[in-house]
Design a protein around this motif. Structure first.
Motif, short mmCIF file in Angstrom:
data_model
loop_
_atom_site.label_atom_id
_atom_site.label_comp_id
_atom_site.label_asym_id
_atom_site.label_seq_id
_atom_site.Cartn_x
_atom_site.Cartn_y
_atom_site.Cartn_z
N LYS A 22 -5.75 -17.14 -5.94
CA LYS A 22 -4.90 -16.47 -4.95
C LYS A 22 -4.46 -15.11 -5.46
O LYS A 22 -3.97 -14.97 -6.58
CB LYS A 22 -3.68 -17.35 -4.67
CG LYS A 22 -2.72 -16.78 -3.66
CD LYS A 22 -1.57 -17.72 -3.43
CE LYS A 22 -0.59 -17.16 -2.42
NZ LYS A 22 0.46 -18.13 -2.09
N GLY A 23 -4.67 -14.09 -4.64
CA GLY A 23 -4.25 -12.74 -4.96
C GLY A 23 -5.36 -11.87 -5.55
O GLY A 23 -5.26 -10.66 -5.53
N ASP A 24 -6.41 -12.51 -6.10
CA ASP A 24 -7.51 -11.72 -6.67
C ASP A 24 -8.29 -11.00 -5.58
O ASP A 24 -8.42 -11.50 -4.46
CB ASP A 24 -8.46 -12.61 -7.48
CG ASP A 24 -7.85 -13.11 -8.78
OD1 ASP A 24 -6.81 -12.58 -9.21
OD2 ASP A 24 -8.43 -14.05 -9.37
N ILE A 25 -8.79 -9.83 -5.93
CA ILE A 25 -9.57 -9.03 -4.99
C ILE A 25 -10.70 -8.36 -5.77
O ILE A 25 -10.52 -8.01 -6.93
CB ILE A 25 -8.66 -7.99 -4.27
CG1 ILE A 25 -9.39 -7.30 -3.12
CG2 ILE A 25 -8.05 -7.02 -5.24
CD1 ILE A 25 -8.47 -6.49 -2.21
N LEU A 26 -11.86 -8.23 -5.14
CA LEU A 26 -12.99 -7.59 -5.80
C LEU A 26 -13.82 -6.82 -4.80
O LEU A 26 -13.75 -7.07 -3.59
CB LEU A 26 -13.86 -8.61 -6.54
CG LEU A 26 -14.59 -9.67 -5.71
CD1 LEU A 26 -15.94 -9.17 -5.22
CD2 LEU A 26 -14.81 -10.91 -6.54
N THR A 27 -14.59 -5.90 -5.31
CA THR A 27 -15.55 -5.18 -4.49
C THR A 27 -16.94 -5.50 -4.99
O THR A 27 -17.14 -5.85 -6.16
CB THR A 27 -15.34 -3.66 -4.56
OG1 THR A 27 -15.56 -3.21 -5.90
CG2 THR A 27 -13.95 -3.28 -4.11
N LEU A 28 -17.90 -5.40 -4.10
CA LEU A 28 -19.28 -5.65 -4.45
C LEU A 28 -20.14 -4.65 -3.69
O LEU A 28 -19.98 -4.47 -2.48
CB LEU A 28 -19.66 -7.09 -4.05
CG LEU A 28 -20.87 -7.70 -4.71
CD1 LEU A 28 -20.72 -7.79 -6.22
CD2 LEU A 28 -21.12 -9.09 -4.14
N ASP A 29 -21.02 -3.98 -4.43
CA ASP A 29 -21.91 -3.02 -3.80
C ASP A 29 -22.92 -3.74 -2.90
O ASP A 29 -23.11 -4.96 -3.00
CB ASP A 29 -22.65 -2.19 -4.85
CG ASP A 29 -21.75 -1.15 -5.49
OD1 ASP A 29 -20.81 -0.68 -4.83
OD2 ASP A 29 -22.00 -0.81 -6.66
N ILE A 86 -15.56 -6.15 0.37
CA ILE A 86 -14.36 -6.47 -0.40
C ILE A 86 -14.05 -7.94 -0.14
O ILE A 86 -14.08 -8.39 1.01
CB ILE A 86 -13.16 -5.59 0.01
CG1 ILE A 86 -13.46 -4.11 -0.28
CG2 ILE A 86 -11.89 -6.04 -0.74
CD1 ILE A 86 -12.40 -3.16 0.25
N VAL A 87 -13.76 -8.68 -1.19
CA VAL A 87 -13.40 -10.10 -1.09
C VAL A 87 -12.01 -10.26 -1.68
O VAL A 87 -11.76 -9.85 -2.82
CB VAL A 87 -14.42 -10.98 -1.86
CG1 VAL A 87 -13.98 -12.43 -1.84
CG2 VAL A 87 -15.82 -10.82 -1.28
N HIS A 88 -11.10 -10.85 -0.90
CA HIS A 88 -9.71 -11.03 -1.30
C HIS A 88 -9.34 -12.49 -1.10
O HIS A 88 -9.48 -13.02 0.01
CB HIS A 88 -8.83 -10.11 -0.43
CG HIS A 88 -7.37 -10.21 -0.70
ND1 HIS A 88 -6.44 -9.75 0.19
CD2 HIS A 88 -6.66 -10.70 -1.75
CE1 HIS A 88 -5.23 -9.95 -0.30
NE2 HIS A 88 -5.35 -10.53 -1.47
N ILE A 89 -8.85 -13.13 -2.14
CA ILE A 89 -8.47 -14.54 -2.05
C ILE A 89 -7.02 -14.60 -1.55
O ILE A 89 -6.09 -14.23 -2.26
CB ILE A 89 -8.60 -15.26 -3.42
CG1 ILE A 89 -9.97 -15.00 -4.04
CG2 ILE A 89 -8.33 -16.76 -3.25
CD1 ILE A 89 -11.16 -15.31 -3.18
N ILE A 90 -6.86 -15.08 -0.34
CA ILE A 90 -5.54 -15.20 0.28
C ILE A 90 -4.85 -16.47 -0.20
O ILE A 90 -3.65 -16.49 -0.46
CB ILE A 90 -5.65 -15.23 1.83
CG1 ILE A 90 -6.34 -13.97 2.35
CG2 ILE A 90 -4.30 -15.44 2.49
CD1 ILE A 90 -5.55 -12.70 2.24
N GLU A 91 -5.63 -17.55 -0.32
CA GLU A 91 -5.11 -18.86 -0.72
C GLU A 91 -6.20 -19.62 -1.44
O GLU A 91 -7.38 -19.50 -1.09
CB GLU A 91 -4.66 -19.65 0.53
CG GLU A 91 -3.85 -20.88 0.25
CD GLU A 91 -2.51 -20.57 -0.40
OE1 GLU A 91 -2.21 -21.16 -1.44
OE2 GLU A 91 -1.77 -19.72 0.14
#
Length: 113
Positions: free
Chosen positions: A72-79, A51-56
């Protein structure tokens, strides 16, 4: 209960990306990746889903040759085993969630490439 902070002791480095394991649990590792504008992680794969989450900040996140702009705020998952890369468009802080079976040293090796 475990408590930690992604906001404490943030250190940007002009020469290299800075990583730190912020929290480790029985099921995950939470890693802070601090990038100065223009710094990048070359294409690599993770052996487990992430999981990748952009904090800033803002980054370009490449997945199998396609670039995705994240802010900022976006989040994604990657297999697992999906080629990906990232480049900081601005000074950025990224939260990376790894499986507990994965290692933080693998992330360091990607940065040191």
């Amino acid at each position: 209960m475990k408590k930690s902070s992604f906001s404490d002791q943030i250190e940007y480095n002009d020469d290299k990306i800075v990583t730190k394991v912020i929290l480790e649990t029985s099921f995950s590792k939470e890693i802070r990746i601090v990038l100065k504008r223009g710094q990048s992680m070359k294409e690599h794969k993770a052996p487990f889903p992430i999981i990748v989450h952009i904090i800033e900040g803002e980054i370009d996140f490449g997945v199998e040759g396609e670039t995705n702009s994240l802010k900022k705020g976006d989040i994604l998952t990657l297999d697992s085993n999906i080629p990906h890369d990232l480049t900081a468009l601005t000074d950025s802080i990224v939260r990376l969630t790894l499986s507990s079976k994965d290692t933080a040293s693998r992330v360091h090796k990607v940065i040191d490439k």
